[in-house]
Design a protein around this motif. Structure first.
Motif, mmCIF file in Angstrom:
data_model
loop_
_atom_site.group_PDB
_atom_site.id
_atom_site.type_symbol
_atom_site.label_atom_id
_atom_site.label_comp_id
_atom_site.label_asym_id
_atom_site.label_seq_id
_atom_site.Cartn_x
_atom_site.Cartn_y
_atom_site.Cartn_z
ATOM 1 N N TYR A 77 1.089 -0.812 -0.030
ATOM 2 C CA TYR A 77 -0.080 0.174 0.469
ATOM 3 C C TYR A 77 0.962 1.116 0.170
ATOM 4 C CZ TYR A 77 -3.788 -3.127 1.088
ATOM 5 O OH TYR A 77 -5.271 -3.733 0.539
ATOM 6 N N ASP A 78 1.871 1.296 0.559
ATOM 7 C CA ASP A 78 2.981 2.377 0.708
ATOM 8 C C ASP A 78 3.394 2.556 -0.821
ATOM 9 O OD1 ASP A 78 3.514 2.474 3.280
ATOM 10 O OD2 ASP A 78 5.175 1.892 3.716
ATOM 11 N N GLU A 79 2.777 1.544 -1.646
ATOM 12 C CA GLU A 79 3.601 2.003 -3.029
ATOM 13 C C GLU A 79 2.286 2.108 -4.265
ATOM 14 O OE1 GLU A 79 5.308 -1.142 -6.968
ATOM 15 O OE2 GLU A 79 5.102 -2.161 -4.964
ATOM 16 N N ILE A 80 1.609 1.368 -3.818
ATOM 17 C CA ILE A 80 -0.127 2.218 -5.031
ATOM 18 C C ILE A 80 -0.966 3.231 -4.566
ATOM 19 C CG2 ILE A 80 -0.322 -0.714 -5.260
ATOM 20 C CD1 ILE A 80 -3.302 -1.031 -4.158
ATOM 21 N N SER A 85 -4.293 7.690 -5.170
ATOM 22 C CA SER A 85 -4.835 9.205 -5.111
ATOM 23 C C SER A 85 -4.708 9.779 -6.078
ATOM 24 C CB SER A 85 -3.579 9.736 -4.156
ATOM 25 O OG SER A 85 -4.047 9.240 -3.042
ATOM 26 N N ASN A 86 -4.042 9.133 -7.302
ATOM 27 C CA ASN A 86 -4.357 10.254 -8.165
ATOM 28 C C ASN A 86 -5.713 10.114 -9.118
ATOM 29 O OD1 ASN A 86 -2.523 11.988 -10.508
ATOM 30 N ND2 ASN A 86 -2.812 9.890 -11.797
ATOM 31 N N LEU A 87 -6.048 8.848 -9.407
ATOM 32 C CA LEU A 87 -7.381 8.582 -9.628
ATOM 33 C C LEU A 87 -8.049 8.531 -9.034
ATOM 34 C CD1 LEU A 87 -6.382 4.398 -10.305
ATOM 35 C CD2 LEU A 87 -6.632 6.028 -12.309
ATOM 36 N N LYS A 88 -8.067 9.353 -8.110
ATOM 37 C CA LYS A 88 -9.351 10.359 -6.125
ATOM 38 C C LYS A 88 -9.845 11.347 -7.194
ATOM 39 C CE LYS A 88 -10.002 6.849 -2.783
ATOM 40 N NZ LYS A 88 -9.707 7.317 -1.259
ATOM 41 N N VAL A 89 -7.916 12.129 -7.266
ATOM 42 C CA VAL A 89 -8.434 13.232 -7.611
ATOM 43 C C VAL A 89 -8.752 13.531 -9.316
ATOM 44 C CG1 VAL A 89 -6.436 14.920 -8.216
ATOM 45 C CG2 VAL A 89 -6.192 14.052 -6.756
ATOM 46 N N LYS A 90 -8.070 12.725 -10.403
ATOM 47 C CA LYS A 90 -8.926 13.490 -11.081
ATOM 48 C C LYS A 90 -10.198 13.031 -11.753
ATOM 49 C CE LYS A 90 -4.887 10.706 -13.693
ATOM 50 N NZ LYS A 90 -4.513 9.238 -15.439
ATOM 51 N N TYR A 91 -10.793 11.878 -10.879
ATOM 52 C CA TYR A 91 -12.702 12.282 -10.593
ATOM 53 C C TYR A 91 -13.008 13.315 -10.146
ATOM 54 C CZ TYR A 91 -17.104 10.812 -8.578
ATOM 55 O OH TYR A 91 -18.285 11.179 -8.547
ATOM 56 N N LYS A 92 -12.001 13.466 -9.067
ATOM 57 C CA LYS A 92 -12.510 14.547 -8.767
ATOM 58 C C LYS A 92 -12.326 15.509 -9.357
ATOM 59 C CE LYS A 92 -12.039 13.418 -3.881
ATOM 60 N NZ LYS A 92 -11.438 13.305 -2.818
ATOM 61 N N LYS A 93 -11.747 16.243 -10.593
ATOM 62 C CA LYS A 93 -11.289 17.247 -11.079
ATOM 63 C C LYS A 93 -12.319 17.192 -12.327
ATOM 64 C CE LYS A 93 -8.007 18.941 -14.441
ATOM 65 N NZ LYS A 93 -8.389 19.164 -15.240
ATOM 66 N N TYR A 123 -1.263 17.705 -5.461
ATOM 67 C CA TYR A 123 -1.485 16.244 -6.744
ATOM 68 C C TYR A 123 -0.938 15.880 -7.723
ATOM 69 C CZ TYR A 123 -2.960 14.207 -1.643
ATOM 70 O OH TYR A 123 -2.784 13.617 -0.518
ATOM 71 N N ASP A 124 -0.189 15.726 -7.924
ATOM 72 C CA ASP A 124 0.203 15.762 -9.439
ATOM 73 C C ASP A 124 0.882 14.344 -10.066
ATOM 74 O OD1 ASP A 124 1.688 15.771 -12.183
ATOM 75 O OD2 ASP A 124 0.464 17.548 -12.519
ATOM 76 N N GLU A 125 0.044 13.764 -11.313
ATOM 77 C CA GLU A 125 0.833 12.237 -11.606
ATOM 78 C C GLU A 125 1.903 12.064 -10.832
ATOM 79 O OE1 GLU A 125 -0.761 8.715 -14.802
ATOM 80 O OE2 GLU A 125 -1.164 10.684 -15.129
ATOM 81 N N LYS A 126 2.992 13.012 -11.779
ATOM 82 C CA LYS A 126 4.023 13.211 -11.370
ATOM 83 C C LYS A 126 4.907 13.220 -10.421
ATOM 84 C CE LYS A 126 4.473 17.918 -12.116
ATOM 85 N NZ LYS A 126 5.331 19.075 -13.198
ATOM 86 N N LEU A 127 3.486 12.841 -9.199
ATOM 87 C CA LEU A 127 4.332 12.806 -8.137
ATOM 88 C C LEU A 127 4.835 11.989 -7.306
ATOM 89 C CD1 LEU A 127 3.083 16.612 -6.037
ATOM 90 C CD2 LEU A 127 5.577 15.995 -7.202
ATOM 91 N N ILE A 128 3.791 10.622 -8.004
ATOM 92 C CA ILE A 128 3.742 9.500 -7.537
ATOM 93 C C ILE A 128 4.538 8.698 -6.890
ATOM 94 C CG2 ILE A 128 3.138 7.005 -8.485
ATOM 95 C CD1 ILE A 128 1.137 7.890 -9.927
ATOM 96 N N LEU A 130 7.954 9.902 -6.553
ATOM 97 C CA LEU A 130 8.505 10.841 -4.853
ATOM 98 C C LEU A 130 6.842 10.400 -4.065
ATOM 99 C CD1 LEU A 130 9.550 14.160 -5.656
ATOM 100 C CD2 LEU A 130 10.284 12.712 -5.099
ATOM 101 N N MET A 131 6.426 9.888 -3.316
ATOM 102 C CA MET A 131 5.067 10.077 -2.522
ATOM 103 C C MET A 131 5.361 8.558 -2.311
ATOM 104 S SD MET A 131 1.513 11.787 -4.103
ATOM 105 C CE MET A 131 0.343 11.222 -3.334
ATOM 106 N N GLN A 132 5.372 7.693 -3.573
ATOM 107 C CA GLN A 132 5.849 6.494 -2.488
ATOM 108 C C GLN A 132 7.405 6.672 -1.768
ATOM 109 O OE1 GLN A 132 5.878 4.751 -6.996
ATOM 110 N NE2 GLN A 132 4.205 3.468 -6.735
ATOM 111 N N GLU A 133 8.538 6.865 -2.786
ATOM 112 C CA GLU A 133 9.357 7.200 -1.474
ATOM 113 C C GLU A 133 8.709 8.317 -0.317
ATOM 114 O OE1 GLU A 133 13.764 8.575 -2.892
ATOM 115 O OE2 GLU A 133 12.522 10.345 -1.997
ATOM 116 N N GLU A 134 8.264 8.754 -0.532
ATOM 117 C CA GLU A 134 8.372 9.104 1.142
ATOM 118 C C GLU A 134 7.615 8.485 1.959
ATOM 119 O OE1 GLU A 134 5.134 12.981 2.908
ATOM 120 O OE2 GLU A 134 4.622 12.365 0.627
ATOM 121 N N ASN A 135 6.161 8.299 1.529
ATOM 122 C CA ASN A 135 5.994 6.588 2.462
ATOM 123 C C ASN A 135 6.831 5.382 3.067
ATOM 124 O OD1 ASN A 135 3.438 7.547 1.785
ATOM 125 N ND2 ASN A 135 2.527 6.139 0.239
#
Length: 556
Positions: A77-80, A85-93, A123-128, A130-135
């Motif tokens: 889950y740290d990875e996915i 979150s990015n999919l949720k942001v796309k929907y909310k957009k 959020y932005d897809e390009k951050l994924i 870095l966000m995985q590394e942060e987790n």
């Protein structure tokens, strides 16, 4: 359903991705606001399933950090999670840009759409990556802290279990306990510095990828601060420095006299009485039974809540060697069930679990009944009002837990709550300094902490502890690693909880009605509006802090 019976199935990423893509497509092709809202209900169903499975895995991992199965699930889950979150942001957009936005806004509220606006900036897809590394870095800190194995007279303790010796009435015992406590941090100093350095640089890179100078603005967005900004928080901290720090120092001086010592060493910091701090009577099971009795008497709503929690085994509060440190409330949306995780250690903190964490859980239980999922997305300063105020509302029942030392506990609790606010603001200002200057070295960060100690806690004497003297105290504060910029929420909330304390002393019934109203409001309005609506002053207003201090002085 009992927590032990809740089935767990790893979220299949490909399947979930297809589900999100399908509702995004359906939403785009909808021909009315009514149709889009029905599709939005499907989004609730998918989100609830995903969030519940992730939360079950997190809880079971935290219960035993050595469990190989859930350790792998947590890593998964740290990875996915950033991708989800990015999919949720796309929907909310799509929601935010919908031609039927006004209809949707009428259904789920202006706050929800303000939060969507903020999420699009965070959020932005390009951050994924870095966000995985942060987790992964966060998990490594949590596992390092949980790995502490301290020998105490032949018994092996972790950092949570040794805490009761840190407040022992015997100063020699406290000194010995602190020596062992600090020894763990000294032995792991390089790794602690390295993890935090990587976290700061990672979060800074994320911010700069989105066009921000540093992590501070991004951090505020990720904390969902939708009605106040950095300048307002700075003004709040300045009020604390002017009014609360002198007040807290007077309480420390009073405590010093009570303890019969000339200066407050770090080994005295958590001690309030010469004969030791009041500790709860009874076994953990007896404490929980008394908690059930307390909530059954407080109100019909709290009785229903606590009975539900007990019947469904939604507490895991016993301290164990391989358990994650700390405590929290989380929520399992598929079962409309809060869950409380904690580490009982024989101190008054055990009672705080069934007051503070139950304040969170009670509000979660109430908001879980709201069909509009967005109304449960409370900002953290609001969430902490629920918990910190419950600590005060349950005071009439403290005799059940402390017997003849009830008055000592109530005095200690009020003093500790007041003394906390300067510390919490210090944690916040430290993080503003760190993220505002991301190229600081570990040594410079420790120096910055030491300088802030002189401003916010001038009474503290760390002589004799190399770890604390170098400015390492903050490294035991998991929020600094795991939840950047969170800590100020406790301070903002505590000022509101103090207002409830004053109010309930004058008219308990009216104060309780206001509290229930605040819990029901949940996230249907902005924090600064809600506090006024329930009869409280906003902590950001001029004179609010000064007035709170003056009222507290009359009670101490």
């Amino acid at each position: 359903m009992k927590f032990s019976d809740m089935p767990y199935q790893r979220i299949d990423f490909d399947t979930t991705k297809k589900q999100f893509e399908e509702i995004i497509r359906e939403f785009a092709n909808a021909s009315s606001g009514e149709e889009q809202f029905e599709i939005h209900k499907k989004y609730y169903q998918i989100s609830n399933e995903v969030e519940t499975m992730i939360t079950i895995a997190q809880i079971r991992h935290d219960i035993d950090t050595k469990d190989e199965f859930y350790d792998k699930e947590q890593a998964y889950y740290d990875e996915i999670t950033p991708i989800l979150s990015n999919l949720k942001v796309k929907y909310k957009k799509q929601m935010y840009e919908s031609p039927y936005k006004s209809y949707l806004e009428n259904k789920i509220g202006q706050v929800a759409f303000k939060n969507i606006e903020i999420s699009l900036k965070a959020y932005d897809e390009k951050l994924i990556p870095l966000m995985q590394e942060e987790n992964t870095l966060i998990t490594s800190y949590d596992k390092l802290i949980a790995s502490a194995s301290i020998d105490w007279d032949g018994e092996t303790l972790n950092l949570s279990l040794i805490k009761k010796y840190l407040t022992n009435q015997d100063r020699e015992v406290r000194q010995k306990a602190y020596d062992k406590f600090c020894e763990f941090f000294e032995e792991n100093a390089d790794e602690l510095d390295d993890i935090y350095d990587k976290l700061v640089k990672n979060r800074t890179r994320q911010a700069r990828e989105l066009g921000y100078d540093n992590y501070l603005q991004l951090g505020y967005y990720r904390m969902n601060r939708n009605c106040y900004d950095i300048k307002m928080v700075e003004s709040f901290r300045n009020q604390i420095k002017k009014y609360f720090v002198p007040f807290a120092e007077s309480l420390h001086n009073r405590r010093k006299e009570r303890l019969g010592i000339t200066k407050l060493s770090y080994i005295d910091e958590g001690v309030y009485f010469l004969n030791g701090n009041p500790t709860p009577i009874g076994t953990p099971d007896e404490i929980m039974e008394q908690g059930q009795k307390m909530y059954s008497e407080l109100s019909d709503e709290t009785k229903e809540f606590f009975d539900f929690m007990t019947e469904n085994q939604l507490f895991d509060v016993l301290g164990r060697k391989t358990k994650k440190a700390g405590g929290y409330m989380t929520y399992l949306p598929l079962y409309h069930a809060p869950f409380i995780f904690a580490n009982f250690n024989g101190t008054s903190g055990d009672i705080d679990v069934i007051t503070h964490e139950c304040g969170h859980a009670f509000q979660g239980y109430i908001s879980g009944k709201d069909p509009i999922k967005e109304h449960a997305d409370i900002t953290m300063e609001t969430a902490e009002i629920h918990s910190m105020s419950m600590e005060f509302f349950t005071e009439p029942w403290m005799k059940q837990f402390f017997a003849e030392r009830t008055d000592d506990y109530l005095s200690m609790h009020l003093e500790a709550a007041a003394a906390f606010i300067p510390y919490g603001c210090m944690v916040d200002e430290f993080q503003h300094i760190v993220y505002g200057n991301p190229d600081m070295t570990p040594k410079e960060r420790h120096y910055a902490w030491n300088q802030l100690e002189k401003v916010y806690r001038p009474h503290m004497d760390y002589s004799g502890s190399a770890f604390f003297e170098k400015g390492g105290f903050w490294q035991k504060q998991l929020h600094i690693y795991d939840y950047p910029l969170y800590y100020i929420d406790y301070c903002i909330a505590q000022t509101c909880a103090f207002q409830y304390k004053v109010w309930m002393d004058e008219n308990f019934e009216e104060a309780w009605k206001s509290y229930i109203k605040l819990c029901n409001l949940s996230a249907s309005d902005f924090f600064t509006n809600m506090v006024k609506e329930v009869g409280l002053d906003s902590p950001f207003e001029n004179r609010c802090i000064e007035e709170i201090v003056n009222k507290l002085k009359n009670r101490m």
